[in-house]
Design an enzyme around this catalytic site. Structure first.
Site, PDB file in Angstrom:
ATOM      1  N   HIS A  58       0.836  -1.200   0.000  1.00 47.16           N
ATOM      2  CA  HIS A  58       0.000   0.000   0.000  1.00 47.16           C
ATOM      3  C   HIS A  58       0.875   1.256   0.000  1.00 47.16           C
ATOM      4  O   HIS A  58       0.681   2.170  -0.822  1.00 47.16           O
ATOM      5  CB  HIS A  58      -0.900  -0.038   1.243  1.00 47.16           C
ATOM      6  CG  HIS A  58      -1.755   1.175   1.438  1.00 47.16           C
ATOM      7  ND1 HIS A  58      -3.132   1.145   1.349  1.00 47.16           N
ATOM      8  CD2 HIS A  58      -1.437   2.479   1.743  1.00 47.16           C
ATOM      9  CE1 HIS A  58      -3.610   2.360   1.575  1.00 47.16           C
ATOM     10  NE2 HIS A  58      -2.602   3.182   1.826  1.00 47.16           N
ATOM     11  N   GLU A  59       1.834   1.288   0.905  1.00 48.85           N
ATOM     12  CA  GLU A  59       2.694   2.470   1.006  1.00 48.85           C
ATOM     13  C   GLU A  59       3.647   2.564  -0.186  1.00 48.85           C
ATOM     14  O   GLU A  59       3.959   3.658  -0.657  1.00 48.85           O
ATOM     15  CB  GLU A  59       3.470   2.443   2.322  1.00 48.85           C
ATOM     16  CG  GLU A  59       2.599   2.374   3.568  1.00 48.85           C
ATOM     17  CD  GLU A  59       1.559   3.477   3.637  1.00 48.85           C
ATOM     18  OE1 GLU A  59       1.750   4.529   2.995  1.00 48.85           O
ATOM     19  OE2 GLU A  59       0.548   3.282   4.327  1.00 48.85           O
ATOM     20  N   HIS A  62       1.859   4.284  -3.024  1.00 45.74           N
ATOM     21  CA  HIS A  62       1.882   5.749  -2.877  1.00 45.74           C
ATOM     22  C   HIS A  62       3.222   6.309  -3.350  1.00 45.74           C
ATOM     23  O   HIS A  62       3.276   7.282  -4.122  1.00 45.74           O
ATOM     24  CB  HIS A  62       1.689   6.133  -1.408  1.00 45.74           C
ATOM     25  CG  HIS A  62       0.291   6.023  -0.902  1.00 45.74           C
ATOM     26  ND1 HIS A  62      -0.795   6.578  -1.561  1.00 45.74           N
ATOM     27  CD2 HIS A  62      -0.209   5.448   0.228  1.00 45.74           C
ATOM     28  CE1 HIS A  62      -1.898   6.348  -0.869  1.00 45.74           C
ATOM     29  NE2 HIS A  62      -1.571   5.662   0.219  1.00 45.74           N
TER      30      HIS A  62
END
Length: 265
Positions: A58-59, A62
């Site tokens: 997820h990170e 980003h």
């Protein structure tokens, strides 16, 4: 001076992340083969390690999207190595989400990577950077539930089925929560570039409290019911019935004896 060697080092996958993936693989095999003395312990380790892997991805999403959007600083910060220890807020990004999974079975979103927004031009790029993280949870949910919506459960051990179902539940809750247009969450980050400067300034002081507000609201029974009705509606669309996720949570909390209806005959 940035060299090709240093750039490769900034993007080399961290041994920490590879170790977590290894735990996920070994414990997943233990669940599949019923190798572990207690199935619940294996399910706990498998789901927890897979959940941490999804948080890292997820990170990473980003950061990777920000890199292509113009923020070249994410590499030097270690965000592209998938190492959870490099995150700006390891407590919010890893520790608290894992604690919430253990205690309540909710995929709590967390904020981790610091994006230098001033380096990025274009509202669409800013929106896409914010959306990239929860979209990873959506993809993870689709992969976890693939045996269900593909009707390919023949030969898949029952305990492994419920473990995947519970993991899918975590991903769906994380995606829905992250996409809420609440200050401090990714959903607000998607719409923020399209708001007027005055509105953004008014909302900015409340951003640190957005996640806390969502957490408090989920304790309201009526809100909790609506939220989980939506979650289970999505999961049913992916072929996962509520009983599967319920039993997955029962096995995950291995310190308790699973409900009799969840014990294979």
């Amino acid at each position: 001076m940035t060299t090709a060697t240093s750039r490769r080092g900034e993007r080399r996958i961290s041994p920490v992340f590879l170790g977590i993936v290894a735990v996920m693989a070994v414990t997943g095999w233990a669940v599949w083969t019923d190798f572990a003395p207690r199935a619940g312990l294996a399910v706990f380790l498998f789901v927890t390690s897979a959940w941490i892997v999804s948080l890292c991805l997820h990170e990473y999403a980003h950061a990777r999207t920000a890199l292509h959007g113009g923020d070249i600083s994410v590499g030097a910060k270690g965000y592209l190595t998938l190492n959870p220890l490099k995150y700006t807020h390891a407590l919010l990004s890893i520790v608290l989400p894992v604690v919430f999974v253990v205690l309540g079975g909710i995929g709590l979103p967390g904020g981790a990577v610091f994006i230098e927004r001033g380096r990025i031009r274009g509202r669409w790029k800013h929106s896409l950077i914010s959306a990239a993280g929860p979209l990873t949870n959506v993809l993870f949910a689709v992969v976890c539930t693939a045996p269900f919506w593909l009707d390919a459960l023949d030969g898949v051990p029952l305990v492994f089925q419920v473990a995947l179902a519970f993991l899918g539940l975590l991903q769906v809750t994380a995606a829905i929560l992250n996409f809420l247009p609440v200050p401090g969450l990714d959903g607000y980050g998607v719409i923020e570039p399209w708001l007027s400067y005055g509105v953004r300034r008014q909302v900015e002081p409340y951003a640190p409290y957005g996640l806390l507000l969502v957490f408090v609201l989920l304790w309201v029974p009526e809100v909790n019911d609506v939220f989980f009705d939506a979650v289970h509606g999505v999961l049913r669309g992916l072929g996962v019935e509520e009983l599967w996720t319920y039993c997955g949570r029962e096995y995950y909390q291995f310190w308790q004896d699973p409900n009799e209806i969840c014990v294979p005959r």
